[in-house]
Design an enzyme around this catalytic site. Structure first.
Site, PDB file in Angstrom:
ATOM      1  N   ASP A  91      14.556  11.135  54.602  1.00  0.00           N
ATOM      2  CA  ASP A  91      15.802  11.746  54.948  1.00  0.00           C
ATOM      3  C   ASP A  91      17.022  10.645  55.194  1.00  0.00           C
ATOM      4  O   ASP A  91      16.520   9.337  55.129  1.00  0.00           O
ATOM      5  CB  ASP A  91      15.823  12.249  56.128  1.00  0.00           C
ATOM      6  CG  ASP A  91      16.997  12.967  56.498  1.00  0.00           C
ATOM      7  OD1 ASP A  91      17.600  13.513  55.822  1.00  0.00           O
ATOM      8  OD2 ASP A  91      17.250  12.858  57.649  1.00  0.00           O
TER       9      ASP A  91
ATOM     10  N   ASP B 206      14.208  12.969  60.619  1.00  0.00           N
ATOM     11  CA  ASP B 206      14.499  13.006  62.040  1.00  0.00           C
ATOM     12  C   ASP B 206      15.094  14.415  62.660  1.00  0.00           C
ATOM     13  O   ASP B 206      15.084  14.564  63.764  1.00  0.00           O
ATOM     14  CB  ASP B 206      15.402  12.124  62.325  1.00  0.00           C
ATOM     15  CG  ASP B 206      16.806  12.454  62.019  1.00  0.00           C
ATOM     16  OD1 ASP B 206      17.083  12.884  60.933  1.00  0.00           O
ATOM     17  OD2 ASP B 206      17.841  12.182  62.737  1.00  0.00           O
TER      18      ASP B 206
ATOM     19  N   ASP C 244      14.109  18.633  58.642  1.00  0.00           N
ATOM     20  CA  ASP C 244      12.937  17.987  57.956  1.00  0.00           C
ATOM     21  C   ASP C 244      11.631  18.493  58.489  1.00  0.00           C
ATOM     22  O   ASP C 244      10.570  18.016  57.609  1.00  0.00           O
ATOM     23  CB  ASP C 244      12.942  16.423  58.251  1.00  0.00           C
ATOM     24  CG  ASP C 244      14.527  15.771  58.026  1.00  0.00           C
ATOM     25  OD1 ASP C 244      14.859  15.959  56.823  1.00  0.00           O
ATOM     26  OD2 ASP C 244      14.741  15.327  58.620  1.00  0.00           O
TER      27      ASP C 244
END
Length: 794
Positions: free
Chosen positions: A318, A548, A552
């Site tokens: 990410d 995080d 995700d």
């Protein structure tokens, strides 16, 4: 929403079952307690269902796998033959395997529960015409709630009054907070950075945007490489040794042996075929690796993630909060003619609120430290950022009392009152094209404001992101960025951290996509990340996912190794297989290195187990042909299992060299290597047995002792030959391995010399056999190198 064990309706429930929206009158007074209770009973709590597996089910699964099945069958045969002691020992081995795995799984579950925290414990809702503080789990569709600075949105809501600055980065991946007013919808889990608003609840529980994400987490699953390896080894051993056992029984029938001799022979062969300690060794090796990683600031929540790190060849990361700091900073300052960058920052600072959680004002105040506006200005009035006007304004005076107004806001808004030049407009467009958020700063008399400069804001990369990616590339792990942010913004960060390559265009992601096709996937939704990980897995990649946010979580769960950074939401941490407990990303490198260490240790044990099982069954067959009777009893076989298989678990703490590239479980190649090296050991054992029969003329019972000691000594030689992929003297064996080898040898020598559980064997024969085994180890060391190289076992 909160975490709960309450039963929840399915995501696929028809929309007609949801409570109706409130009437206009209820928007003023809120729901009545009676109506709220009825809706709560119908829709269920505003909580995510608890999907923890029952401890009894976990225990049952530990006893319902190929290796336990084989041990259970052996126990039944031992009892049929009246061998209660042997049956008890095998039962103890079965329980040891199950308990070890269950204990480690329970620890991982406890870690997950500790990491889960409620997103919003309480909510302020209007009930019966009055504002009340109630548990967030009690919210229902139609409730009127109040959300304010520093709070977390407790359910999906639609704003009906007030203005707030929403941080949805953990849900959508967008790095910039957004302004929200009446009519704007926002989602459970969003953080309020500024302002206060009243909103109506539109969805709760699994029906929220976060709830749909959580459903993806629930269904995400991929079989671990460890599971596949164990199944592959057991399958290949069953095929090879099963064929040998059939031939063994056929030959015994050909010799017209009585069934009371054939059944013990079959039982001995079955015990010889079971890699009894293999599951426990995988678990123990992973547990030791998890302990080592904990010292490096990496907390594994699933043991399988430790050894999966060794085989990871693709890391999807990410952007916001993972590769970047998730904190706005001033990236560039462009001053207009006659002004300096410091002056632009200082004036912008005067038009920024002191304190508070507005990330834009915080970034500007930080950048403006040490800068002055050129001449002292005293603030008379200050108007904070207004979402309607999209500006903040400070009315000041200089030392002479001359008014000087400062305006800070969106470039398009400020341009309407400050008349920028074409050069300034082009500069602003260029900055926006690079993905920056551009603010304009204007100042001057109230009726003659002029553009003073522009400030470009961005979420900068972490200092360790670029070195991490470079190091992973050097270890053979490709890294791609997967983000919900805009392509232009993602491209800037990607270039800064060393991810140079094509950007996947927005829209549906093509199936069977090659990892090297794109370096960046931008504008993706949580389900896109989830599907992208699955697509990469379907074409053979071992995928890691680092993130995080709640957006995700599905991909973190689906990936073979999901990694949540230290600042991750509790949802992300719960879904991940590893959690970084220290700031920074170098825990990922530590996980890869430790995973490869664990892989080499398990590879050595697995190879040794394959060799041992193959050679023992072959030895039983050849011994039957040479002597006409079984050369090992079930009791001797049980002793070999306990002393050999379990003491060899010390390999899980051995010193090994890590490979420079991702490891691969080549089960078929391992089996081929095991058969070849097993044949080498088989030749050695047959030679020793032949000497005992035809030269030393040992009686039948003593031949069994000789066969037992030969297997123990030659197996130790095999361990030291296998533990290094190159010459065995390249690394020093661990202290635990040396100690376990001494214990194994001493047990065999003591039993053989004293005649305990077997017929005594003369000490000179034992000593000669020990010396021959040492020589055999060096011969094996020369033979194995070309075999390992050809079969790519490195």
């Amino acid at each position: 929403m909160v975490t709960s064990s309450a039963s929840e309706p399915s995501m696929n429930q028809p929309s007609t079952s949801a409570p109706p929206p409130p009437s206009p009158s209820t928007q003023d007074t809120g729901l009545s307690s009676t109506e709220a209770s009825a809706r709560l009973a119908q829709a269920g709590a505003n909580a995510m269902p608890d999907t923890d597996r029952s401890p009894w089910l976990s225990a049952f699964k530990k006893l319902s796998a190929p290796v336990p099945w084989m041990l259970e069958a052996a126990i039944v045969l031992e009892l049929v033959l009246g061998k209660q002691l042997e049956a008890a020992i095998i039962f103890a081995l079965l329980m040891f395997n199950a308990i070890l795995g269950l204990v480690q799984e329970t620890r991982a579950t406890a870690t997950l529960k500790a990491l889960k925290s409620q997103l919003a414990l309480n909510a302020t809702a209007k009930r019966d015409g009055a504002w009340k503080t109630i548990p967030a789990a009690d919210l229902v569709v139609g409730d009127i709630v109040k959300i304010s600075l520093g709070g977390i949105v407790p359910a999906d809501v639609s704003l009906i009054g007030g203005e707030v600055l929403l941080d949805q980065s953990m849900l959508t991946g967008e790095s910039m907070p957004i302004e929200a007013g009446p009519g704007k919808e926002t989602f459970a889990g969003a953080l309020i950075r500024r302002g206060e608003a009243v909103a109506r609840v539109t969805a709760t529980s699994v029906r929220t945007k976060f709830g749909r994400t959580a459903e993806l987490v629930r269904i995400a699953h991929t079989a671990s490489a460890q599971q596949k390896a164990v199944m592959g080894v057991v399958r290949n051993l069953a095929i090879f040794n099963g064929g040998i056992v059939v031939l063994l029984v056929a030959y015994a029938l050909f010799l017209h042996l009585p069934w009371n001799e054939i059944l013990p022979l079959v039982l001995t062969a079955m015990l010889a075929s079971i890699p009894v300690a293999l599951p426990a060794t995988f678990t123990l090796a992973s547990a030791l690796g998890a302990r080592a990683l904990a010292r490096e600031g990496v907390l594994p929540t699933r043991l399988s993630a430790v050894d999966e790190a060794a085989t990871m060849d693709l890391l999807c990361s990410d952007k916001t909060g993972t590769l970047t700091r998730n904190a706005l900073t001033v990236a560039q300052v462009q001053a207009m003619d006659g002004h300096s960058q410091g002056e632009v920052l200082a004036l912008a600072c005067l038009a920024s609120s002191e304190g508070g959680q507005d990330p834009v004002d915080t970034a500007i105040r930080s950048a403006a430290k040490g800068h002055s506006p050129g001449h002292p200005l005293r603030i008379q009035t200050f108007t904070p950022f207004d979402p309607a006007s999209k500006m903040a304004q400070a009315m000041t005076q200089d030392e002479k009392g001359t008014p000087f107004n400062i305006v800070k806001g969106a470039f398009a808004t400020v341009a309407k009152i400050a008349s920028p030049s074409q050069t300034a407009i082009a500069a602003a467009q260029a900055l926006e094209g690079q993905g920056f958020r551009v603010l304009a700063v204007a100042g001057g008399p109230p009726d003659a404001l002029k553009l003073i400069g522009m400030i470009a804001l961005s979420d900068p990369p972490r200092d360790d992101s670029a070195p991490l990616i470079a190091q992973l590339h050097g270890m053979g792990v490709r890294v791609v960025m997967v983000t919900g942010d805009a392509p232009a913004t993602a491209a800037i960060v990607a270039h800064a951290v060393g991810l140079d390559g094509p950007i996947c265009p927005p829209g549906p992601i093509a199936a069977n996509l090659r990892a090297r096709t794109y370096a960046v996937f931008a504008g993706v939704l949580p389900e896109d990340k989830f599907n992208l990980v699955k697509d990469f897995q379907s074409i053979g990649h071992t995928v890691g996912m680092c993130g995080d946010g709640a957006n995700d979580a599905p991909a973190l769960r689906q990936a073979q190794i999901g990694i949540a950074v230290a600042s991750a939401t509790d949802v992300a941490k719960s879904a991940a297989g590893m959690v970084l407990t220290k700031p920074g990303l170098f825990g990922i490198v530590a996980a890869v290195k430790e995973g490869r260490i664990i892989f080499q240790r398990i590879l050595t044990y697995t190879l040794n187990s394959i060799v041992k099982k193959i050679v023992t069954v072959l030895f039983l067959g050849a011994g039957l042909v040479m002597t006409g009777h079984a050369i090992l009893t079930p009791l001797l076989m049980v002793i070999l299992m306990v002393a050999g298989d379990f003491l060899a678990m010390s390999l899980t703490a051995d010193n090994v060299a890590i490979s420079p590239k991702p490891n691969v479980w080549r089960i078929n190649n391992m089996t081929r290597a095991g058969i070849f090296l097993g044949l080498c050991q088989f030749v050695f054992c047959i030679a020793v047995l032949a000497l005992g029969i035809f030269w030393l003329h040992l009686p039948a019972k003593t031949q069994q002792t000789l066969a037992f000691v030969t297997l123990v000594f030659s197996s130790q030689a095999m361990i030291y030959a296998l533990r290094e992929r190159r010459h065995m003297w390249r690394s020093r064996p661990s202290t635990w391995l040396v100690i376990s080898s001494l214990i194994d040898v001493l047990i065999a020598m003591t039993l053989a010399m004293t005649g305990l559980a077997m017929t005594a064997l003369p000490l000179p024969i034992i000593a000669g056999l020990l010396g021959a085994s040492v020589i055999f180890a060096f011969v094996l060391d020369l033979v194995k190198i070309p075999v390992f190289a050809r079969l790519e076992l490195v």
